[in-house]
Structure formats: structure tokens, C-alpha cells
Enzyme design. Structure first.
Site, PDB file in Angstrom:
ATOM      1  N   VAL A   1      54.009   4.797  79.498  1.00 37.93           N
ATOM      2  CA  VAL A   1      53.579   5.504  80.709  1.00 37.93           C
ATOM      3  C   VAL A   1      54.518   5.220  81.871  1.00 37.93           C
ATOM      4  O   VAL A   1      54.850   6.127  82.640  1.00 37.93           O
ATOM      5  CB  VAL A   1      52.118   5.141  81.061  1.00 37.93           C
ATOM      6  CG1 VAL A   1      51.704   5.760  82.384  1.00 37.93           C
ATOM      7  CG2 VAL A   1      51.179   5.589  79.945  1.00 37.93           C
ATOM      8  N   GLU A   2      54.960   3.984  82.005  1.00 36.95           N
ATOM      9  CA  GLU A   2      55.797   3.610  83.151  1.00 36.95           C
ATOM     10  C   GLU A   2      57.182   4.250  83.114  1.00 36.95           C
ATOM     11  O   GLU A   2      57.651   4.760  84.121  1.00 36.95           O
ATOM     12  CB  GLU A   2      55.943   2.081  83.233  1.00 36.95           C
ATOM     13  CG  GLU A   2      54.705   1.359  83.700  1.00 36.95           C
ATOM     14  CD  GLU A   2      54.408   1.566  85.179  1.00 36.95           C
ATOM     15  OE1 GLU A   2      55.272   2.053  85.931  1.00 36.95           O
ATOM     16  OE2 GLU A   2      53.290   1.227  85.588  1.00 36.95           O
TER      17      GLU A   2
END
Length: 121
Positions: A17-18
């Protein structure tokens, strides 16, 4: 993950996600690398080269472990703090802050975490 007693699937979910596994990722707010560490957070966790993938992940894992301890192993709050900062979670009464980005971030990481955990079984 083992070094900081975290589930590897959780670190994979956060990295997905990051940064989408881009070690050269840099956010408009200045977060850097796989775990999107802010420079002050990297310093706090002894990351000497924030661009080095292994140092970046190690620092991010240490920070995540700290957040889990801070929020009594409440994964949703720890993830919210990873995204918005621990002060924001505390300021909003130990609840997920009302920021759209954070409210989208937490379930997204949890969804990947669940997927990666189930893939490992």
C-alpha cells in the site's frame, strides 16, 4: 519481520500500500522508500540510509512494532498512526482520525494483510 516479532504478511501489506514495492518511491509529503518513512521517523529508528531497502524496511518494522505496543496491539489504530502519525490517533481519542486518506488506508492494508496471510497457508 522476525526481528521485530511481526507477521511478514503484515509488512508485505504495508509495503504494497505504501510504495507498491518501489524502493525509490517518494511521496509529496516527503515519505521515502518501501515503507514510506518520513526522514524524522527514519532518524528516530536509526535508519542511516533511508533509500536502502533493507534499512527502510527495518526502520518501518521497528516503528510499526512501537505503534502496536503504544496502541495495545490494536492493529487498526497502529496502521492509522503509521499513516497519520501517532499524535493524530491520540488527539482523536484513540480512534482512526477523520482523514479520508487514513480512513481508506487502514482497510486497504488490512485487506492485503488478510490476502497475504491466507496465501501463506
Amino acid at each position: 519481520a522476525k526481528e521485530h516479532k511481526l507477521d511478514a504478511a503484515l509488512l508485505h501489506a504495508v509495503i504494497t500500500v505504501e510504495s507498491g514495492y518501489n524502493p525509490k518511491a517518494k511521496s509529496p509529503k516527503g515519505a521515502i522508500g518501501l515503507m514510506q518513512l518520513m526522514p524524522d521517523t527514519a532518524k528516530r529508528y536509526d535508519v542511516r540510509n533511508i533509500w536502502d531497502p533493507s534499512e527502510n524496511v527495518r526502520g518501518g518494522a521497528r516503528y510499526l512494532r512501537y505503534l502496536l505496543q503504544l496502541f495495545n496491539d490494536n492493529l487498526s489504530l497502529a496502521l492509522a498512526a503509521y499513516n497519520a502519525g501517532e499524535a493524530a490517533v491520540i488527539q482523536y481519542g484513540h480512534k482512526i482520525p477523520p482523514y479520508a486518506e487514513t480512513r481508506n488506508y487502514v482497510p486497504k492494508v488490512l485487506q492485503y494483510y488478510d490476502r497475504f496471510r491466507n496465501a501463506g497457508r
